[in-house]
Design an enzyme around this catalytic site. Sequence first.
Site, PDB file in Angstrom:
ATOM      1  N   ARG A  71       0.736  -1.347  -0.078  1.00 45.69           N
ATOM      2  CA  ARG A  71       0.043   0.058  -0.065  1.00 45.69           C
ATOM      3  C   ARG A  71       0.859   1.169   0.045  1.00 45.69           C
ATOM      4  NH1 ARG A  71      -2.370  -3.941   2.758  1.00 45.69           N
ATOM      5  NH2 ARG A  71      -1.569  -3.420   4.540  1.00 45.69           N
ATOM      6  N   GLU A 108       2.154  -7.174  13.993  1.00 45.66           N
ATOM      7  CA  GLU A 108       1.388  -7.415  15.123  1.00 45.66           C
ATOM      8  C   GLU A 108       0.803  -8.939  15.071  1.00 45.66           C
ATOM      9  OE1 GLU A 108      -0.557  -4.428  12.317  1.00 45.66           O
ATOM     10  OE2 GLU A 108       1.437  -4.651  13.008  1.00 45.66           O
TER      11      GLU A 108
END
Length: 191
Positions: A71, A108
């Site tokens: 992205r 994460e």
Amino acid sequence: MSAGENDGSNDRIAAIKSTLHVVPDFPKPGIRFLDITTLLLDPKAFKDTIDLFVERYKQKNISVVAGIEARGFMFGPAIALAIGAKFVPLRKPRKLPGEVISEKYVLEYGTDCLEMHVGAVDPEERALVVDDLVATGGTLCAAINLLERAGAVVVECACVIEVPDLKGRERLRLHGKPLYVLIESRFEPTS
């Protein structure tokens, strides 16, 4: 620092934020994925996003905009062109031909690695790292490490969205790098 604090861009920020979409349980159960592809469907919001970054960086003598796969590739090239810098893609493993340098990191929900072409940046070049979102800061720190190992001077990291609860900004601060974001996003816990 966040956009809109004292720069009169609040209306543009609100319009950008209104285009974002939350996808629950993606890519894993319990993760609330903030999807920016809906932002890309709105030409005005997309242009405003690029313009806000360009306004910030056009006078900062940035010679490299490094975009994080995938992205960061949506925002980085347009920013680079507008400020007269080159774009350097930071890719997932085995996506770049030729000789690369790598940086492994923890994020994460797993581990990953970024790669960059050897020779993509010159020593002392001023670099900006661009991605769509900062969560824990692991990917941005890996990008910083990769660029600095190649001799670049990372000036700042820029993201469209920050999830403050995951403390990525604090991790970057420990790394000695500032973070600029357009939108802070806070989520209610999933039930």
